[in-house]
Motif scaffolding. Structure first.
Motif, PDB file in Angstrom:
ATOM      1  N   ARG A  74       0.818  -1.215   0.000  1.00 33.41           N
ATOM      2  CA  ARG A  74       0.000   0.000   0.000  1.00 33.41           C
ATOM      3  C   ARG A  74       0.849   1.262   0.000  1.00 33.41           C
ATOM      4  N   ARG A 131       3.033   4.467 -18.840  1.00 31.78           N
ATOM      5  CA  ARG A 131       2.905   3.280 -17.971  1.00 31.78           C
ATOM      6  C   ARG A 131       3.187   3.669 -16.514  1.00 31.78           C
ATOM      7  N   HIS A 155       2.665   6.638 -15.276  1.00 32.58           N
ATOM      8  CA  HIS A 155       1.498   7.417 -14.857  1.00 32.58           C
ATOM      9  C   HIS A 155       0.357   6.486 -14.453  1.00 32.58           C
ATOM     10  N   GLU A 156       0.143   5.409 -15.228  1.00 35.54           N
ATOM     11  CA  GLU A 156      -0.898   4.434 -14.890  1.00 35.54           C
ATOM     12  C   GLU A 156      -0.631   3.810 -13.522  1.00 35.54           C
ATOM     13  N   LEU A 157       0.613   3.440 -13.273  1.00 30.70           N
ATOM     14  CA  LEU A 157       0.966   2.838 -11.980  1.00 30.70           C
ATOM     15  C   LEU A 157       0.764   3.812 -10.829  1.00 30.70           C
ATOM     16  N   ARG A 181      -1.403   6.169 -10.637  1.00 28.30           N
ATOM     17  CA  ARG A 181      -2.832   6.445 -10.429  1.00 28.30           C
ATOM     18  C   ARG A 181      -3.539   5.336  -9.653  1.00 28.30           C
ATOM     19  N   ARG A 182      -2.883   4.217  -9.437  1.00 30.22           N
ATOM     20  CA  ARG A 182      -3.510   3.126  -8.692  1.00 30.22           C
ATOM     21  C   ARG A 182      -3.773   3.538  -7.247  1.00 30.22           C
ATOM     22  N   ASP A 183      -4.569   2.729  -6.574  1.00 25.95           N
ATOM     23  CA  ASP A 183      -4.972   3.044  -5.197  1.00 25.95           C
ATOM     24  C   ASP A 183      -3.887   2.630  -4.208  1.00 25.95           C
ATOM     25  N   TRP A 184      -2.837   3.440  -4.149  1.00 24.22           N
ATOM     26  CA  TRP A 184      -1.754   3.217  -3.219  1.00 24.22           C
ATOM     27  C   TRP A 184      -1.002   4.515  -3.027  1.00 24.22           C
TER      28      TRP A 184
END
Length: 104
Positions: free
Chosen positions: A4, A35, A37-39, A41-44
């Motif tokens: 987390r 890629r 940026h995608e990582l 944006r995850r919930d962490w």
């Protein structure tokens, strides 16, 4: 793996600026930056910070080794003797001197 709170340490201030930047669509490495940026944006909770390569020898070793591999995902077992050496180096806090001429 359920983490987390992640701390990402990079030895390139330029890479940090690209990862934390907004529009990189015209950059030659836009797909890789997107890629990241995608990582992010995850919930962490991800902290991105600069560190000199001497401060994280394990990551420096993996980055150097990565230049010898094809593009893609690669698993490096902890039993890799060189990686084991650098992990111990980092854990023990072994330091090296480095002359930094310009922080800007």
């Amino acid at each position: 793996m359920g983490y987390r709170h992640v701390r990402m340490e990079l030895d390139s201030r330029c890479a940090i600026q690209l990862i934390q930047g907004e529009d990189t669509s015209d950059h030659q490495h836009a797909a890789i930056i997107d890629r990241f940026h995608e990582l992010l944006r995850r919930d962490w909770d991800v902290t991105v910070s600069h560190i000199y390569r001497e401060g994280n020898k394990s990551a420096d070793y993996l980055a150097s080794r990565g230049h010898q591999l094809d593009i893609g995902f690669h698993f490096v077992p902890v039993t890799d003797p060189a990686l084991w050496f650098y992990l111990l180096y980092d854990i023990e806090g072994v330091s090296e001197s480095r002359l930094v001429l310009n922080e800007g």
